[in-house]
Motif scaffolding. Structure first.
Motif, PDB file in Angstrom:
ATOM      1  N   SER A  58      -7.427   3.844  45.589  1.00 12.09           N
ATOM      2  CA  SER A  58      -6.199   3.265  45.015  1.00 12.09           C
ATOM      3  C   SER A  58      -4.981   4.124  45.333  1.00 12.09           C
ATOM      4  O   SER A  58      -3.889   3.598  45.608  1.00 12.09           O
ATOM      5  CB  SER A  58      -6.347   3.117  43.499  1.00 12.09           C
ATOM      6  OG  SER A  58      -7.405   2.257  43.162  1.00 12.09           O
ATOM      7  N   ILE A  59      -5.153   5.440  45.303  1.00 10.88           N
ATOM      8  CA  ILE A  59      -4.041   6.346  45.627  1.00 10.88           C
ATOM      9  C   ILE A  59      -3.636   6.196  47.093  1.00 10.88           C
ATOM     10  O   ILE A  59      -2.437   6.192  47.427  1.00 10.88           O
ATOM     11  CB  ILE A  59      -4.441   7.809  45.319  1.00 10.88           C
ATOM     12  CG1 ILE A  59      -4.563   8.010  43.800  1.00 10.88           C
ATOM     13  CG2 ILE A  59      -3.424   8.788  45.890  1.00 10.88           C
ATOM     14  CD1 ILE A  59      -5.148   9.347  43.412  1.00 10.88           C
ATOM     15  N   ILE A  60      -4.619   6.047  47.975  1.00 12.12           N
ATOM     16  CA  ILE A  60      -4.319   5.829  49.401  1.00 12.12           C
ATOM     17  C   ILE A  60      -3.553   4.518  49.579  1.00 12.12           C
ATOM     18  O   ILE A  60      -2.560   4.460  50.333  1.00 12.12           O
ATOM     19  CB  ILE A  60      -5.616   5.831  50.230  1.00 12.12           C
ATOM     20  CG1 ILE A  60      -6.261   7.221  50.194  1.00 12.12           C
ATOM     21  CG2 ILE A  60      -5.334   5.414  51.670  1.00 12.12           C
ATOM     22  CD1 ILE A  60      -7.645   7.273  50.816  1.00 12.12           C
ATOM     23  N   ASP A  61      -3.996   3.458  48.896  1.00 12.04           N
ATOM     24  CA  ASP A  61      -3.277   2.177  48.956  1.00 12.04           C
ATOM     25  C   ASP A  61      -1.845   2.331  48.440  1.00 12.04           C
ATOM     26  O   ASP A  61      -0.902   1.768  49.025  1.00 12.04           O
ATOM     27  CB  ASP A  61      -4.006   1.116  48.133  1.00 12.04           C
ATOM     28  CG  ASP A  61      -5.276   0.621  48.815  1.00 12.04           C
ATOM     29  OD1 ASP A  61      -5.446   0.907  50.015  1.00 12.04           O
ATOM     30  OD2 ASP A  61      -6.095  -0.041  48.151  1.00 12.04           O
ATOM     31  N   ALA A  62      -1.688   3.078  47.344  1.00 15.12           N
ATOM     32  CA  ALA A  62      -0.353   3.301  46.779  1.00 15.12           C
ATOM     33  C   ALA A  62       0.538   4.057  47.761  1.00 15.12           C
ATOM     34  O   ALA A  62       1.745   3.784  47.873  1.00 15.12           O
ATOM     35  CB  ALA A  62      -0.458   4.071  45.466  1.00 15.12           C
ATOM     36  N   PHE A  63      -0.047   5.000  48.511  1.00 16.78           N
ATOM     37  CA  PHE A  63       0.709   5.749  49.521  1.00 16.78           C
ATOM     38  C   PHE A  63       1.201   4.816  50.626  1.00 16.78           C
ATOM     39  O   PHE A  63       2.355   4.886  51.047  1.00 16.78           O
ATOM     40  CB  PHE A  63      -0.171   6.854  50.109  1.00 16.78           C
ATOM     41  CG  PHE A  63       0.450   7.583  51.266  1.00 16.78           C
ATOM     42  CD1 PHE A  63       1.485   8.480  51.058  1.00 16.78           C
ATOM     43  CD2 PHE A  63       0.001   7.350  52.567  1.00 16.78           C
ATOM     44  CE1 PHE A  63       2.071   9.157  52.132  1.00 16.78           C
ATOM     45  CE2 PHE A  63       0.574   8.012  53.638  1.00 16.78           C
ATOM     46  CZ  PHE A  63       1.607   8.919  53.418  1.00 16.78           C
ATOM     47  N   ARG A 183      -3.754 -11.376  51.593  1.00 16.96           N
ATOM     48  CA  ARG A 183      -4.793 -10.519  51.015  1.00 16.96           C
ATOM     49  C   ARG A 183      -4.530 -10.343  49.521  1.00 16.96           C
ATOM     50  O   ARG A 183      -3.579 -10.914  48.974  1.00 16.96           O
ATOM     51  CB  ARG A 183      -4.823  -9.170  51.739  1.00 16.96           C
ATOM     52  CG  ARG A 183      -5.139  -9.289  53.227  1.00 16.96           C
ATOM     53  CD  ARG A 183      -5.383  -7.921  53.846  1.00 16.96           C
ATOM     54  NE  ARG A 183      -4.235  -7.062  53.706  1.00 16.96           N
ATOM     55  CZ  ARG A 183      -3.203  -7.036  54.551  1.00 16.96           C
ATOM     56  NH1 ARG A 183      -3.181  -7.849  55.589  1.00 16.96           N
ATOM     57  NH2 ARG A 183      -2.198  -6.206  54.357  1.00 16.96           N
ATOM     58  N   VAL A 184      -5.325  -9.521  48.870  1.00 20.71           N
ATOM     59  CA  VAL A 184      -5.194  -9.324  47.421  1.00 20.71           C
ATOM     60  C   VAL A 184      -3.942  -8.526  47.110  1.00 20.71           C
ATOM     61  O   VAL A 184      -3.150  -8.879  46.230  1.00 20.71           O
ATOM     62  CB  VAL A 184      -6.440  -8.602  46.862  1.00 20.71           C
ATOM     63  CG1 VAL A 184      -6.267  -8.340  45.367  1.00 20.71           C
ATOM     64  CG2 VAL A 184      -7.694  -9.452  47.100  1.00 20.71           C
ATOM     65  N   PHE A 185      -3.729  -7.412  47.815  1.00 21.45           N
ATOM     66  CA  PHE A 185      -2.585  -6.531  47.574  1.00 21.45           C
ATOM     67  C   PHE A 185      -1.605  -6.596  48.736  1.00 21.45           C
ATOM     68  O   PHE A 185      -1.985  -6.886  49.879  1.00 21.45           O
ATOM     69  CB  PHE A 185      -3.041  -5.077  47.396  1.00 21.45           C
ATOM     70  CG  PHE A 185      -3.973  -4.866  46.240  1.00 21.45           C
ATOM     71  CD1 PHE A 185      -3.689  -5.390  44.990  1.00 21.45           C
ATOM     72  CD2 PHE A 185      -5.142  -4.145  46.405  1.00 21.45           C
ATOM     73  CE1 PHE A 185      -4.544  -5.194  43.928  1.00 21.45           C
ATOM     74  CE2 PHE A 185      -6.011  -3.939  45.347  1.00 21.45           C
ATOM     75  CZ  PHE A 185      -5.718  -4.474  44.104  1.00 21.45           C
ATOM     76  N   LEU A 186      -0.357  -6.285  48.422  1.00 25.19           N
ATOM     77  CA  LEU A 186       0.664  -6.158  49.452  1.00 25.19           C
ATOM     78  C   LEU A 186       0.646  -4.719  49.964  1.00 25.19           C
ATOM     79  O   LEU A 186       1.322  -3.833  49.443  1.00 25.19           O
ATOM     80  CB  LEU A 186       2.037  -6.524  48.877  1.00 25.19           C
ATOM     81  CG  LEU A 186       2.251  -8.005  48.559  1.00 25.19           C
ATOM     82  CD1 LEU A 186       3.527  -8.210  47.759  1.00 25.19           C
ATOM     83  CD2 LEU A 186       2.288  -8.835  49.837  1.00 25.19           C
ATOM     84  N   VAL A 187      -0.162  -4.496  50.999  1.00 23.63           N
ATOM     85  CA  VAL A 187      -0.319  -3.158  51.574  1.00 23.63           C
ATOM     86  C   VAL A 187      -0.218  -3.279  53.095  1.00 23.63           C
ATOM     87  O   VAL A 187      -0.842  -4.163  53.694  1.00 23.63           O
ATOM     88  CB  VAL A 187      -1.685  -2.529  51.202  1.00 23.63           C
ATOM     89  CG1 VAL A 187      -1.815  -1.135  51.805  1.00 23.63           C
ATOM     90  CG2 VAL A 187      -1.855  -2.467  49.687  1.00 23.63           C
ATOM     91  N   ARG A 188       0.566  -2.391  53.701  1.00 25.80           N
ATOM     92  CA  ARG A 188       0.631  -2.345  55.160  1.00 25.80           C
ATOM     93  C   ARG A 188      -0.223  -1.178  55.647  1.00 25.80           C
ATOM     94  O   ARG A 188       0.122  -0.004  55.439  1.00 25.80           O
ATOM     95  CB  ARG A 188       2.077  -2.168  55.637  1.00 25.80           C
ATOM     96  CG  ARG A 188       2.232  -2.314  57.154  1.00 25.80           C
ATOM     97  CD  ARG A 188       3.661  -2.137  57.584  1.00 25.80           C
ATOM     98  NE  ARG A 188       4.118  -0.763  57.355  1.00 25.80           N
ATOM     99  CZ  ARG A 188       5.345  -0.332  57.636  1.00 25.80           C
ATOM    100  NH1 ARG A 188       6.233  -1.170  58.136  1.00 25.80           N
ATOM    101  NH2 ARG A 188       5.686   0.914  57.396  1.00 25.80           N
ATOM    102  N   TYR A 189      -1.350  -1.505  56.254  1.00 30.74           N
ATOM    103  CA  TYR A 189      -2.294  -0.477  56.702  1.00 30.74           C
ATOM    104  C   TYR A 189      -1.871   0.078  58.072  1.00 30.74           C
ATOM    105  O   TYR A 189      -1.175  -0.610  58.842  1.00 30.74           O
ATOM    106  CB  TYR A 189      -3.702  -1.062  56.792  1.00 30.74           C
ATOM    107  CG  TYR A 189      -4.262  -1.491  55.453  1.00 30.74           C
ATOM    108  CD1 TYR A 189      -4.802  -0.557  54.582  1.00 30.74           C
ATOM    109  CD2 TYR A 189      -4.228  -2.831  55.058  1.00 30.74           C
ATOM    110  CE1 TYR A 189      -5.302  -0.943  53.344  1.00 30.74           C
ATOM    111  CE2 TYR A 189      -4.728  -3.222  53.825  1.00 30.74           C
ATOM    112  CZ  TYR A 189      -5.260  -2.271  52.970  1.00 30.74           C
ATOM    113  OH  TYR A 189      -5.740  -2.659  51.748  1.00 30.74           O
TER     114      TYR A 189
END
Length: 409
Positions: A58-63, A183-189
């Motif tokens: 979760s912390i990595i996703d938040a980053f 996807r579930v979260f708005l995250v740019r990988y």
């Protein structure tokens, strides 16, 4: 189905009402019971490992979310608001998960102390129905809260699966190409999601984090509600016992022994109160600090979605907003209830027929009054007490933030 008499047997009573919390803690990997549960150091590490590992993800996703927000700043305010909403809730869940895992022994101690007090306390017949009704109402509230959070999690988890299935059945018209953006979260990988295997790996990770985050959220909130309720019930029983014994008992030896027991019970209840405050203070601080911003951003984003006729997204954000507000209510209402019950002991003791007793018994009564006159409050890391006034302050602050955003926009 337990009868009323069975449910008020100490261990059965406590196990019945805290069983839902024990199960959720077990789903996190933490084994907590009302009776002694000794584990070695290796087992303690293994119990915490699933929560720590999930929170690390979760912390990595938040980053990644923070990096995306910095890139989008002043270019796409709507998307920034959506990412911020998800990020704030993610931070709150991380805090709750870490706190529950880190304080596993403290939770076990609280369960054991409450079980011991129930073992040593006989609930008077006159208030038995009231005690059961209050404990049951808190349990019903916790169950409804869990269902509401489960519904919110499903609302976030299902749309990506629905979108992929629609594309799969229409693959011939789309030349076998798929849109992997939903996807579930708005995250740019930091890598491209350009195949089904990568997409489902990321989707599984996000749904797992979503499930665990919802579990941490609801487990922490319902645990606070249950612990404060049962502690409040014991203050209510103690208040009744003091009034009954002091006003009706004439034998000085029995009265003296009862007063010594009351002082010990009151001291133990205050210890439990301070343990609850110490356990949940960091969570309360984080929740109160971020709730104003979260409500403000959700209201702003909800208004934008309604104006753009995105009714499905608007309903989802509205449901999320309701859950955030209920989280605020849980801490403020149950914390204030505990504060009020802890403060009733002084008035109950003073209103007894203490003038008819000897000096030694008056000293015991005076000790009780002095101990209970010092108000107890659940606080946000000691910065401010939590009560119904806090709700007004946070809502007003959220409205102020919202007006500032409207002006800026």
């Amino acid at each position: 189905m337990k009868t009323k008499d069975e449910s008020l047997q100490p261990n059965i009573f406590l196990q019945h009402y805290l069983n839902i919390n024990s199960k959720m803690l077990r789903y996190m990997g933490l084994v907590v019971r009302t009776k002694g549960n000794k584990t070695d150091s290796k087992s303690k590490i293994l119990e915490r490992l699933p929560t720590y590992a999930t929170n690390l993800i979760s912390i990595i996703d938040a980053f990644f979310q923070m990096r995306w927000i910095m890139d989008l700043w002043q270019r796409d305010n709507d998307l920034v608001m959506q990412i911020t909403t998800s990020g704030i809730s993610n931070i709150v869940c991380i805090c709750k998960g870490f706190r529950l895992a880190y304080c596993r022994e403290d939770i076990q101690t609280l369960f054991e102390k409450l079980a011991t007090i129930w073992d040593q306390t006989c609930v008077p017949e006159d208030i038995r129905d009231t005690i059961v009704k209050k404990a049951q109402s808190t349990l019903v509230f916790c169950r409804c809260y869990i269902v509401m959070m489960l519904g919110l999690g499903i609302c976030f988890a299902l749309p990506p699966m629905k979108n992929f299935l629609i594309q799969y059945f229409a693959r011939k018209e789309m030349n076998h190409t798929y849109d992997y953006s939903e996807r579930v979260f708005l995250v740019r990988y930091p890598f491209e999601i350009n195949s089904s295997s990568i997409y489902f790996s990321v989707l599984f990770e996000e749904q797992w984090v979503l499930f665990c985050s919802a579990l941490y959220w609801v487990c922490c909130d319902t645990l606070f509600a249950q612990l404060t309720t049962h502690t409040s019930l014991h203050f209510e029983i103690l208040q009744y016992d003091i009034e009954a014994v002091v006003n009706r008992e004439n034998d000085e030896d029995r009265l003296k022994q009862s007063m010594i027991d009351f002082v010990k019970r009151h001291r133990e209840l205050l210890r439990i109160c301070h343990m609850i405050e110490k356990l949940f203070s960091p969570v309360i601080f984080t929740t109160m600090l971020l709730t104003s911003i979260n409500i403000c951003v959700n209201v702003f984003e909800l208004r934008e979605m309604i104006s753009e006729a995105k009714l499905g997204d608007a309903l989802l954000h509205g449901f999320h907003l309701v859950n955030i507000f209920f989280q605020l209510l849980v801490y403020c209402i149950f914390a204030e209830r505990l504060t009020q019950q802890a403060g009733t002991i002084a008035n109950a003791t003073y209103n007894c027929k203490w003038t008819e007793k000897n000096n030694k018994l008056r000293i015991y009564l005076q000790i009780l009054i002095m101990k209970s006159q010092k108000p107890f409050h659940c606080t946000a890391y000691g910065f401010f007490p939590i009560d119904h006034k806090t709700i007004t302050i946070i809502v007003n602050r959220a409205l102020s933030f919202y007006m500032m955003l409207e002006t800026t926009n």
